[in-house]
Design a protein around this motif. Structure first.
Motif, PDB file in Angstrom:
ATOM      1  N   ASP A 115      38.072 -24.449  23.542  1.00 62.45           N
ATOM      2  CA  ASP A 115      38.807 -25.680  23.809  1.00 62.45           C
ATOM      3  C   ASP A 115      39.151 -25.713  25.286  1.00 62.45           C
ATOM      4  OD1 ASP A 115      41.403 -24.437  24.290  1.00 62.45           O
ATOM      5  OD2 ASP A 115      41.618 -24.240  22.118  1.00 62.45           O
ATOM      6  N   LYS A 116      39.742 -26.793  25.732  1.00 62.85           N
ATOM      7  CA  LYS A 116      40.004 -26.975  27.153  1.00 62.85           C
ATOM      8  C   LYS A 116      41.386 -26.507  27.591  1.00 62.85           C
ATOM      9  CE  LYS A 116      36.503 -30.400  27.742  1.00 62.85           C
ATOM     10  NZ  LYS A 116      36.137 -31.774  27.900  1.00 62.85           N
ATOM     11  N   SER A 117      42.112 -25.883  26.719  1.00 64.78           N
ATOM     12  CA  SER A 117      43.430 -25.358  27.072  1.00 64.78           C
ATOM     13  C   SER A 117      43.284 -23.904  27.527  1.00 64.78           C
ATOM     14  CB  SER A 117      44.362 -25.412  25.856  1.00 64.78           C
ATOM     15  OG  SER A 117      45.542 -24.692  26.118  1.00 64.78           O
ATOM     16  N   ARG A 118      44.023 -23.533  28.540  1.00 60.03           N
ATOM     17  CA  ARG A 118      44.034 -22.127  28.967  1.00 60.03           C
ATOM     18  C   ARG A 118      45.252 -21.399  28.385  1.00 60.03           C
ATOM     19  NH1 ARG A 118      40.857 -20.035  32.747  1.00 60.03           N
ATOM     20  NH2 ARG A 118      42.521 -18.912  33.814  1.00 60.03           N
ATOM     21  N   ARG A 119      45.973 -22.074  27.504  1.00 55.85           N
ATOM     22  CA  ARG A 119      47.115 -21.448  26.837  1.00 55.85           C
ATOM     23  C   ARG A 119      46.597 -20.393  25.858  1.00 55.85           C
ATOM     24  NH1 ARG A 119      50.979 -24.127  22.427  1.00 55.85           N
ATOM     25  NH2 ARG A 119      52.420 -22.402  22.206  1.00 55.85           N
ATOM     26  N   VAL A 120      47.016 -19.161  26.050  1.00 59.98           N
ATOM     27  CA  VAL A 120      46.534 -18.042  25.248  1.00 59.98           C
ATOM     28  C   VAL A 120      47.309 -17.982  23.934  1.00 59.98           C
ATOM     29  CG1 VAL A 120      46.303 -15.527  25.181  1.00 59.98           C
ATOM     30  CG2 VAL A 120      45.886 -16.768  27.319  1.00 59.98           C
ATOM     31  N   PRO A 121      46.589 -17.925  22.802  1.00 58.19           N
ATOM     32  CA  PRO A 121      47.283 -17.832  21.512  1.00 58.19           C
ATOM     33  C   PRO A 121      48.028 -16.501  21.382  1.00 58.19           C
ATOM     34  CG  PRO A 121      44.889 -17.850  21.200  1.00 58.19           C
ATOM     35  CD  PRO A 121      45.151 -17.951  22.656  1.00 58.19           C
TER      36      PRO A 121
ATOM     37  N   LEU B  72      38.142 -19.135  30.368  1.00 61.05           N
ATOM     38  CA  LEU B  72      37.037 -19.798  31.042  1.00 61.05           C
ATOM     39  C   LEU B  72      37.607 -20.656  32.170  1.00 61.05           C
ATOM     40  CD1 LEU B  72      35.332 -20.957  27.719  1.00 61.05           C
ATOM     41  CD2 LEU B  72      34.738 -18.940  29.091  1.00 61.05           C
ATOM     42  N   PRO B  73      36.812 -21.037  33.135  1.00 62.81           N
ATOM     43  CA  PRO B  73      37.340 -21.859  34.235  1.00 62.81           C
ATOM     44  C   PRO B  73      37.974 -23.160  33.752  1.00 62.81           C
ATOM     45  CG  PRO B  73      35.132 -21.064  34.775  1.00 62.81           C
ATOM     46  CD  PRO B  73      35.410 -20.683  33.331  1.00 62.81           C
TER      47      PRO B  73
ATOM     48  N   LYS C 234      39.343 -21.937  27.218  1.00 59.10           N
ATOM     49  CA  LYS C 234      39.257 -20.596  26.630  1.00 59.10           C
ATOM     50  C   LYS C 234      38.338 -20.606  25.415  1.00 59.10           C
ATOM     51  CE  LYS C 234      43.246 -21.086  23.583  1.00 59.10           C
ATOM     52  NZ  LYS C 234      43.468 -22.471  23.927  1.00 59.10           N
ATOM     53  N   ARG C 235      37.891 -19.394  25.069  1.00 57.46           N
ATOM     54  CA  ARG C 235      37.115 -19.162  23.850  1.00 57.46           C
ATOM     55  C   ARG C 235      37.865 -18.086  23.074  1.00 57.46           C
ATOM     56  NH1 ARG C 235      32.213 -18.722  25.824  1.00 57.46           N
ATOM     57  NH2 ARG C 235      32.780 -16.786  26.856  1.00 57.46           N
ATOM     58  N   VAL C 236      38.168 -18.379  21.815  1.00 51.06           N
ATOM     59  CA  VAL C 236      38.789 -17.392  20.923  1.00 51.06           C
ATOM     60  C   VAL C 236      37.726 -17.028  19.898  1.00 51.06           C
ATOM     61  CG1 VAL C 236      40.711 -16.889  19.365  1.00 51.06           C
ATOM     62  CG2 VAL C 236      41.047 -18.474  21.281  1.00 51.06           C
ATOM     63  N   TRP C 237      37.498 -15.737  19.717  1.00 48.62           N
ATOM     64  CA  TRP C 237      36.419 -15.285  18.861  1.00 48.62           C
ATOM     65  C   TRP C 237      36.880 -14.169  17.931  1.00 48.62           C
ATOM     66  CZ3 TRP C 237      35.459 -10.150  19.556  1.00 48.62           C
ATOM     67  CH2 TRP C 237      35.851  -9.588  20.764  1.00 48.62           C
TER      68      TRP C 237
END
Length: 142
Positions: A89-95, A125-126, A129-132
């Motif tokens: 998604d386009k948020s850089r907020r870390v879960p 990501l610039p 973020k990607r959560v996997w």
């Protein structure tokens, strides 16, 4: 829903992805994409169901907290014995993983992800973020 099969040639890892609206209704097609990818790659039903459940939790988190118009969902097989599902998604907020009380109505997503998978992580990501999450694939005889 249009999936892209991103396997482009020898040596490339099997990968499917799709962009979906960032809304609760996208959870079902995301789960279906994982099931279809697992079937195409010859994975057992257990891997497909665990992968689908992990995907639903990751998509739900992204929809609730990602503040994007869309999410990209990815299923890939980085090694023959692994399944990885991811949501960008386009948020850089870390879960953050919370430990809810029994009567809390939410906050269990990452706790469930952590319990079901072998490992999970967050790639900043610039642009977001990607959560996997990744699981080992067991053969039908195991």
């Amino acid at each position: 829903m249009t999936m892209t099969d991103e396997q482009v040639g020898p040596g490339q890892i099997p990968r499917q992805s799709v962009t979906l609206a960032s809304e609760a209704a996208s959870v079902a097609p995301a789960r279906q994409m994982v099931r279809e990818a697992c079937e195409e790659w010859g994975m057992n039903a257990d891997a497909a169901e665990i992968g689908a459940l992990l995907m639903s939790e990751l998509v739900t988190n992204a929809v609730r907290h990602g503040h994007s118009h869309s999410v990209r969902v990815i299923a890939e097989q980085p090694r023959p014995d692994r399944l990885r599902v991811a949501v960008t998604d386009k948020s850089r907020r870390v879960p953050e993983m919370h430990h809810p009380q029994l009567d809390d109505s939410g906050g269990r997503g990452l706790v469930l992800v952590d319990a079901l998978c072998d490992r999970w992580g967050i790639d900043l990501l610039p642009w977001g973020k990607r959560v996997w999450a990744e699981i080992a694939i067991k053969g039908d005889d195991q």
